[in-house]
Design a protein around this motif. Structure first.
Motif, short mmCIF file in Angstrom:
data_model
loop_
_atom_site.label_atom_id
_atom_site.label_comp_id
_atom_site.label_asym_id
_atom_site.label_seq_id
_atom_site.Cartn_x
_atom_site.Cartn_y
_atom_site.Cartn_z
N LEU A 177 0.82 -1.21 0.00
CA LEU A 177 0.00 0.00 0.00
C LEU A 177 0.85 1.26 0.00
O LEU A 177 0.41 2.31 -0.50
N SER A 178 2.06 1.18 0.55
CA SER A 178 2.93 2.36 0.57
C SER A 178 3.36 2.77 -0.84
O SER A 178 3.76 3.91 -1.06
N SER A 179 3.26 1.83 -1.78
CA SER A 179 3.62 2.15 -3.17
C SER A 179 2.44 2.73 -3.94
O SER A 179 2.57 3.08 -5.11
N GLY A 180 1.27 2.81 -3.29
CA GLY A 180 0.14 3.48 -3.90
C GLY A 180 -0.68 2.61 -4.84
O GLY A 180 -0.99 1.45 -4.54
N TYR A 181 -1.01 3.18 -5.98
CA TYR A 181 -1.92 2.59 -6.96
C TYR A 181 -1.53 1.15 -7.33
O TYR A 181 -2.35 0.24 -7.30
N GLU A 182 -0.25 0.95 -7.65
CA GLU A 182 0.21 -0.37 -8.08
C GLU A 182 0.14 -1.38 -6.95
O GLU A 182 -0.08 -2.58 -7.19
N GLY A 183 0.32 -0.93 -5.72
CA GLY A 183 0.26 -1.84 -4.58
C GLY A 183 -1.10 -2.48 -4.42
O GLY A 183 -1.21 -3.67 -4.09
N VAL A 184 -2.17 -1.73 -4.65
CA VAL A 184 -3.52 -2.28 -4.58
C VAL A 184 -3.71 -3.33 -5.67
O VAL A 184 -4.32 -4.38 -5.45
N ARG A 185 -3.16 -3.05 -6.84
CA ARG A 185 -3.26 -4.03 -7.93
C ARG A 185 -2.55 -5.32 -7.58
O ARG A 185 -3.02 -6.41 -7.91
N GLU A 186 -1.41 -5.22 -6.88
CA GLU A 186 -0.67 -6.42 -6.48
C GLU A 186 -1.48 -7.26 -5.50
O GLU A 186 -1.48 -8.49 -5.57
N GLU A 211 -10.02 -15.07 5.82
CA GLU A 211 -9.07 -14.14 6.44
C GLU A 211 -8.74 -12.97 5.51
O GLU A 211 -8.53 -11.84 5.96
N ALA A 212 -8.69 -13.23 4.21
CA ALA A 212 -8.46 -12.13 3.26
C ALA A 212 -9.63 -11.14 3.32
O ALA A 212 -9.43 -9.92 3.27
N ASN A 213 -10.83 -11.67 3.44
CA ASN A 213 -12.01 -10.81 3.57
C ASN A 213 -11.95 -9.99 4.85
O ASN A 213 -12.26 -8.79 4.85
N THR A 214 -11.51 -10.61 5.93
CA THR A 214 -11.37 -9.90 7.21
C THR A 214 -10.34 -8.78 7.09
O THR A 214 -10.55 -7.66 7.58
N THR A 215 -9.22 -9.07 6.44
CA THR A 215 -8.13 -8.10 6.34
C THR A 215 -8.46 -6.92 5.44
O THR A 215 -8.21 -5.76 5.80
N PHE A 216 -9.06 -7.19 4.28
CA PHE A 216 -9.22 -6.14 3.27
C PHE A 216 -10.62 -5.56 3.15
O PHE A 216 -10.79 -4.49 2.57
N ILE A 217 -11.62 -6.26 3.68
CA ILE A 217 -13.00 -5.78 3.54
C ILE A 217 -13.61 -5.40 4.89
O ILE A 217 -14.25 -4.35 5.02
N GLN A 218 -13.43 -6.25 5.90
CA GLN A 218 -14.05 -5.98 7.19
C GLN A 218 -13.39 -4.81 7.93
O GLN A 218 -14.03 -4.15 8.75
N ASP A 219 -12.12 -4.57 7.67
CA ASP A 219 -11.41 -3.44 8.27
C ASP A 219 -11.78 -2.18 7.48
O ASP A 219 -11.32 -1.98 6.36
N GLU A 220 -12.59 -1.30 8.06
CA GLU A 220 -13.10 -0.13 7.35
C GLU A 220 -11.97 0.80 6.90
O GLU A 220 -12.02 1.37 5.80
N GLN A 221 -10.96 0.97 7.74
CA GLN A 221 -9.84 1.84 7.38
C GLN A 221 -9.09 1.29 6.16
O GLN A 221 -8.77 2.03 5.22
N MET A 222 -8.86 -0.02 6.17
CA MET A 222 -8.19 -0.67 5.04
C MET A 222 -9.05 -0.57 3.79
O MET A 222 -8.57 -0.24 2.69
N LEU A 223 -10.33 -0.85 3.95
CA LEU A 223 -11.27 -0.81 2.83
C LEU A 223 -11.25 0.56 2.15
O LEU A 223 -11.16 0.67 0.92
N ASN A 224 -11.36 1.62 2.95
CA ASN A 224 -11.40 2.97 2.39
C ASN A 224 -10.09 3.33 1.71
O ASN A 224 -10.08 4.04 0.69
N LYS A 225 -8.98 2.85 2.26
CA LYS A 225 -7.68 3.14 1.65
C LYS A 225 -7.55 2.46 0.29
O LYS A 225 -7.08 3.05 -0.68
N LEU A 226 -7.99 1.21 0.23
CA LEU A 226 -7.93 0.48 -1.03
C LEU A 226 -8.81 1.15 -2.09
O LEU A 226 -8.40 1.34 -3.24
N MET A 227 -10.02 1.51 -1.69
CA MET A 227 -10.96 2.10 -2.64
C MET A 227 -10.48 3.46 -3.14
O MET A 227 -10.59 3.76 -4.34
N SER A 228 -9.95 4.28 -2.25
CA SER A 228 -9.52 5.62 -2.66
C SER A 228 -8.22 5.59 -3.45
O SER A 228 -8.01 6.43 -4.33
#
Length: 276
Positions: A177-186, A211-228
Protein backbone atom coordinates in the motif's frame (compact mmCIF):
# COMPACT_ATOMS: atom_id res chain seq x y z
CA UNK A 1 14.66 -47.05 -25.94
CA UNK A 2 13.69 -48.57 -22.59
CA UNK A 3 10.16 -49.34 -23.77
CA UNK A 4 11.54 -51.23 -26.77
CA UNK A 5 13.98 -53.44 -24.84
CA UNK A 6 13.36 -57.16 -25.32
CA UNK A 7 12.91 -58.18 -21.71
CA UNK A 8 10.13 -59.37 -19.39
CA UNK A 9 7.67 -56.66 -18.37
CA UNK A 10 8.12 -57.70 -14.73
CA UNK A 11 11.64 -56.31 -15.01
CA UNK A 12 10.75 -53.26 -17.08
CA UNK A 13 7.79 -51.17 -15.97
CA UNK A 14 8.38 -48.54 -18.64
CA UNK A 15 7.88 -51.26 -21.26
CA UNK A 16 4.94 -52.74 -19.35
CA UNK A 17 3.04 -49.46 -19.25
CA UNK A 18 3.93 -48.55 -22.84
CA UNK A 19 2.61 -51.92 -24.04
CA UNK A 20 -0.62 -51.43 -22.08
CA UNK A 21 -1.04 -47.96 -23.51
CA UNK A 22 -0.29 -49.16 -27.05
CA UNK A 23 -2.92 -51.87 -26.77
CA UNK A 24 -5.52 -49.52 -25.31
CA UNK A 25 -5.03 -46.84 -27.96
CA UNK A 26 -4.22 -49.13 -30.89
CA UNK A 27 -0.86 -47.51 -31.62
CA UNK A 28 2.77 -48.60 -31.83
CA UNK A 29 4.82 -49.00 -28.65
CA UNK A 30 7.21 -46.27 -29.73
CA UNK A 31 4.41 -43.72 -29.86
CA UNK A 32 2.77 -45.08 -26.72
CA UNK A 33 6.03 -44.53 -24.80
CA UNK A 34 5.86 -40.75 -25.36
CA UNK A 35 6.11 -39.02 -22.00
CA UNK A 36 7.15 -35.39 -22.58
CA UNK A 37 4.46 -32.93 -23.67
CA UNK A 38 4.18 -29.19 -23.94
CA UNK A 39 2.76 -26.45 -26.15
CA UNK A 40 3.06 -26.44 -29.90
CA UNK A 41 6.21 -24.81 -31.23
CA UNK A 42 6.01 -21.05 -30.74
CA UNK A 43 3.11 -21.31 -28.30
CA UNK A 44 3.15 -20.67 -24.54
CA UNK A 45 0.89 -21.43 -21.58
CA UNK A 46 -2.46 -23.18 -21.39
CA UNK A 47 -4.32 -19.82 -21.35
CA UNK A 48 -6.07 -20.89 -18.14
CA UNK A 49 -4.42 -17.91 -16.48
CA UNK A 50 -6.04 -15.51 -18.95
CA UNK A 51 -9.45 -17.13 -18.49
CA UNK A 52 -9.18 -16.84 -14.69
CA UNK A 53 -7.87 -13.27 -14.78
CA UNK A 54 -10.77 -12.20 -17.01
CA UNK A 55 -13.40 -14.41 -15.32
CA UNK A 56 -14.18 -15.73 -18.80
CA UNK A 57 -14.76 -19.41 -18.00
CA UNK A 58 -17.89 -21.39 -17.28
CA UNK A 59 -16.64 -24.35 -15.26
CA UNK A 60 -13.52 -26.35 -14.43
CA UNK A 61 -14.09 -28.74 -17.33
CA UNK A 62 -13.67 -25.84 -19.73
CA UNK A 63 -10.32 -25.00 -18.13
CA UNK A 64 -9.25 -28.65 -18.33
CA UNK A 65 -10.14 -28.81 -22.02
CA UNK A 66 -8.03 -25.71 -22.58
CA UNK A 67 -5.10 -27.40 -20.84
CA UNK A 68 -5.41 -30.55 -22.95
CA UNK A 69 -5.77 -28.72 -26.24
CA UNK A 70 -2.75 -26.49 -25.55
CA UNK A 71 -0.39 -28.90 -23.77
CA UNK A 72 -0.80 -32.16 -25.69
CA UNK A 73 2.05 -31.65 -28.19
CA UNK A 74 4.69 -34.35 -27.89
CA UNK A 75 8.45 -34.13 -28.12
CA UNK A 76 9.38 -36.66 -30.81
CA UNK A 77 12.61 -38.58 -30.23
CA UNK A 78 12.68 -39.55 -33.91
CA UNK A 79 12.67 -35.94 -35.10
CA UNK A 80 14.18 -33.81 -32.31
CA UNK A 81 13.97 -30.09 -32.90
CA UNK A 82 11.69 -30.51 -35.90
CA UNK A 83 8.54 -29.31 -34.22
CA UNK A 84 5.96 -31.24 -32.25
CA UNK A 85 2.82 -33.08 -33.23
CA UNK A 86 -0.41 -33.20 -31.24
CA UNK A 87 -0.94 -36.52 -29.45
CA UNK A 88 -3.85 -35.74 -27.19
CA UNK A 89 -5.02 -39.31 -26.65
CA UNK A 90 -1.55 -40.40 -25.54
CA UNK A 91 -1.31 -37.36 -23.27
CA UNK A 92 -4.70 -38.01 -21.69
CA UNK A 93 -3.86 -41.68 -21.16
CA UNK A 94 -0.54 -40.78 -19.51
CA UNK A 95 -2.25 -38.25 -17.21
CA UNK A 96 -4.95 -40.78 -16.29
CA UNK A 97 -2.35 -43.00 -14.62
CA UNK A 98 -0.55 -40.23 -12.70
CA UNK A 99 -0.40 -40.50 -8.92
CA UNK A 100 1.23 -37.12 -8.29
CA UNK A 101 1.69 -33.65 -9.76
CA UNK A 102 4.80 -31.59 -9.15
CA UNK A 103 6.20 -28.11 -9.74
CA UNK A 104 9.41 -26.40 -8.75
CA UNK A 105 9.87 -22.98 -7.14
CA UNK A 106 13.31 -21.69 -8.03
CA UNK A 107 13.10 -17.96 -7.28
CA UNK A 108 12.81 -16.33 -3.86
CA UNK A 109 11.17 -13.34 -5.56
CA UNK A 110 8.30 -15.27 -7.18
CA UNK A 111 6.00 -17.64 -5.33
CA UNK A 112 2.74 -19.45 -6.11
CA UNK A 113 0.46 -16.40 -6.03
CA UNK A 114 2.93 -13.81 -7.34
CA UNK A 115 2.41 -14.88 -10.94
CA UNK A 116 -0.28 -16.82 -12.76
CA UNK A 117 1.88 -19.27 -14.71
CA UNK A 118 2.15 -21.67 -11.76
CA UNK A 119 -1.57 -22.47 -11.59
CA UNK A 120 -1.73 -22.17 -15.38
CA UNK A 121 0.56 -25.23 -15.50
CA UNK A 122 -1.19 -27.21 -12.76
CA UNK A 123 -3.13 -30.35 -13.86
CA UNK A 124 -4.16 -31.66 -10.39
CA UNK A 125 -7.94 -31.54 -10.89
CA UNK A 126 -7.51 -32.57 -14.53
CA UNK A 127 -5.69 -35.77 -13.52
CA UNK A 128 -8.47 -36.56 -11.05
CA UNK A 129 -11.10 -36.14 -13.77
CA UNK A 130 -9.18 -38.48 -16.10
CA UNK A 131 -8.44 -41.24 -13.56
CA UNK A 132 -10.91 -44.11 -13.68
CA UNK A 133 -11.06 -44.24 -9.89
CA UNK A 134 -11.59 -40.45 -9.61
CA UNK A 135 -8.79 -40.23 -7.05
CA UNK A 136 -7.14 -36.84 -6.64
CA UNK A 137 -3.38 -37.14 -7.16
CA UNK A 138 -0.96 -35.98 -4.51
CA UNK A 139 0.33 -32.50 -5.38
CA UNK A 140 3.81 -31.32 -4.41
CA UNK A 141 5.88 -28.15 -4.69
CA UNK A 142 9.67 -28.17 -4.35
CA UNK A 143 11.13 -25.01 -2.82
CA UNK A 144 14.68 -24.79 -4.15
CA UNK A 145 15.13 -21.09 -3.43
CA UNK A 146 17.70 -21.81 -0.70
CA UNK A 147 20.42 -24.37 -0.11
CA UNK A 148 17.99 -26.12 2.25
CA UNK A 149 15.64 -27.33 -0.46
CA UNK A 150 12.28 -28.65 0.75
CA UNK A 151 9.37 -30.49 -0.81
CA UNK A 152 5.95 -29.53 0.54
CA UNK A 153 2.44 -30.44 -0.47
CA UNK A 154 0.71 -27.91 -2.69
CA UNK A 155 -1.85 -27.15 0.03
CA UNK A 156 0.94 -26.47 2.54
CA UNK A 157 2.67 -24.15 0.08
CA UNK A 158 -0.56 -22.24 -0.62
CA UNK A 159 -1.11 -21.79 3.12
CA UNK A 160 2.48 -20.62 3.57
CA UNK A 161 2.07 -18.13 0.73
CA UNK A 162 -1.14 -16.79 2.27
CA UNK A 163 0.45 -16.35 5.68
CA UNK A 164 3.63 -14.69 4.49
CA UNK A 165 2.12 -12.40 1.86
CA UNK A 166 -1.53 -12.07 1.06
CA UNK A 167 -3.35 -11.71 4.35
CA UNK A 168 -1.51 -12.49 7.57
CA UNK A 169 1.63 -10.40 7.12
CA UNK A 170 1.02 -6.67 7.75
CA UNK A 171 4.58 -5.88 6.67
CA UNK A 172 3.81 -7.25 3.23
CA UNK A 173 0.45 -5.62 2.50
CA UNK A 174 1.36 -2.33 4.19
CA UNK A 175 4.50 -2.32 2.07
CA UNK A 176 2.33 -2.84 -0.98
CA UNK A 177 0.00 0.00 0.00
CA UNK A 178 2.93 2.36 0.57
CA UNK A 179 3.62 2.15 -3.17
CA UNK A 180 0.14 3.48 -3.90
CA UNK A 181 -1.92 2.59 -6.96
CA UNK A 182 0.21 -0.37 -8.08
CA UNK A 183 0.26 -1.84 -4.58
CA UNK A 184 -3.52 -2.28 -4.58
CA UNK A 185 -3.26 -4.03 -7.93
CA UNK A 186 -0.67 -6.42 -6.48
CA UNK A 187 -3.02 -7.34 -3.63
CA UNK A 188 -5.89 -7.93 -6.06
CA UNK A 189 -3.68 -10.00 -8.35
CA UNK A 190 -2.77 -12.37 -5.54
CA UNK A 191 -6.39 -13.00 -4.65
CA UNK A 192 -7.16 -13.69 -8.33
CA UNK A 193 -4.24 -16.14 -8.52
CA UNK A 194 -5.55 -17.83 -5.37
CA UNK A 195 -8.87 -18.42 -7.15
CA UNK A 196 -6.82 -19.89 -9.99
CA UNK A 197 -5.35 -22.46 -7.59
CA UNK A 198 -8.83 -23.34 -6.35
CA UNK A 199 -9.93 -23.88 -9.95
CA UNK A 200 -7.02 -26.10 -11.03
CA UNK A 201 -6.20 -27.95 -7.82
CA UNK A 202 -8.85 -27.47 -5.14
CA UNK A 203 -6.02 -27.05 -2.63
CA UNK A 204 -7.02 -23.67 -1.12
CA UNK A 205 -8.50 -23.79 2.38
CA UNK A 206 -11.68 -21.82 3.09
CA UNK A 207 -9.94 -19.80 5.80
CA UNK A 208 -7.62 -18.23 3.21
CA UNK A 209 -10.55 -16.40 1.62
CA UNK A 210 -12.20 -15.73 4.97
CA UNK A 211 -9.07 -14.14 6.44
CA UNK A 212 -8.46 -12.13 3.26
CA UNK A 213 -12.01 -10.81 3.57
CA UNK A 214 -11.37 -9.90 7.21
CA UNK A 215 -8.13 -8.10 6.34
CA UNK A 216 -9.22 -6.14 3.27
CA UNK A 217 -13.00 -5.78 3.54
CA UNK A 218 -14.05 -5.98 7.19
CA UNK A 219 -11.41 -3.44 8.27
CA UNK A 220 -13.10 -0.13 7.35
CA UNK A 221 -9.84 1.84 7.38
CA UNK A 222 -8.19 -0.67 5.04
CA UNK A 223 -11.27 -0.81 2.83
CA UNK A 224 -11.40 2.97 2.39
CA UNK A 225 -7.68 3.14 1.65
CA UNK A 226 -7.93 0.48 -1.03
CA UNK A 227 -10.96 2.10 -2.64
CA UNK A 228 -9.52 5.62 -2.66
CA UNK A 229 -6.05 4.57 -3.82
CA UNK A 230 -7.09 2.39 -6.77
CA UNK A 231 -10.86 2.04 -7.25
CA UNK A 232 -10.49 -0.11 -10.39
CA UNK A 233 -8.34 -2.76 -8.69
CA UNK A 234 -10.54 -2.58 -5.60
CA UNK A 235 -13.58 -3.31 -7.79
CA UNK A 236 -11.75 -6.36 -9.20
CA UNK A 237 -10.86 -7.44 -5.64
CA UNK A 238 -14.51 -7.30 -4.57
CA UNK A 239 -15.55 -9.08 -7.78
CA UNK A 240 -13.02 -11.85 -7.10
CA UNK A 241 -14.38 -12.41 -3.58
CA UNK A 242 -17.89 -12.70 -5.02
CA UNK A 243 -16.64 -15.03 -7.76
CA UNK A 244 -14.87 -17.27 -5.23
CA UNK A 245 -18.14 -17.63 -3.35
CA UNK A 246 -20.23 -18.08 -6.49
CA UNK A 247 -17.97 -20.86 -7.79
CA UNK A 248 -18.11 -22.70 -4.47
CA UNK A 249 -14.52 -22.03 -3.39
CA UNK A 250 -15.45 -19.87 -0.40
CA UNK A 251 -18.22 -20.49 2.10
CA UNK A 252 -19.06 -17.42 4.13
CA UNK A 253 -21.97 -15.60 5.74
CA UNK A 254 -24.77 -13.92 3.82
CA UNK A 255 -23.82 -10.76 5.67
CA UNK A 256 -20.36 -10.81 4.07
CA UNK A 257 -21.80 -11.41 0.61
CA UNK A 258 -24.34 -8.61 0.96
CA UNK A 259 -21.62 -6.21 2.07
CA UNK A 260 -19.48 -7.18 -0.93
CA UNK A 261 -22.40 -6.61 -3.31
CA UNK A 262 -23.03 -3.22 -1.76
CA UNK A 263 -19.34 -2.32 -2.03
CA UNK A 264 -19.27 -3.34 -5.67
CA UNK A 265 -22.17 -0.99 -6.38
CA UNK A 266 -20.46 1.82 -4.47
CA UNK A 267 -17.12 1.49 -6.22
CA UNK A 268 -18.91 1.28 -9.60
CA UNK A 269 -20.55 4.63 -8.83
CA UNK A 270 -17.21 6.07 -7.74
CA UNK A 271 -15.52 5.00 -10.98
CA UNK A 272 -18.41 6.33 -13.08
CA UNK A 273 -18.52 9.58 -11.12
CA UNK A 274 -22.07 9.02 -9.90
CA UNK A 275 -22.94 10.75 -6.62
CA UNK A 276 -25.92 9.21 -4.87
Amino acid sequence: MVAELDEPVEQNYVRKHALEQAQTLGIEVREAATRIFSNASGSYSSNINLAVENSSWNDEKQLQDMYLSRKSFAFDSDAPGAGMSEKRKVFERALSTADATFQNLDSSEISLTDVSHYFDSDPTNLVQSLRKDGKKPSAYIADTTTANAQVRTLSETVRLDARTKLLLNPKWYEGMLSSGYEGVREIEKRLTNTVGWSATSGQVDNWVYEEANTTFIQDEQMLNKLMSTNPNSFRKLVQTFLEANGRGYWETSEQNIEKLKQLYSEVEDKIEGIDR
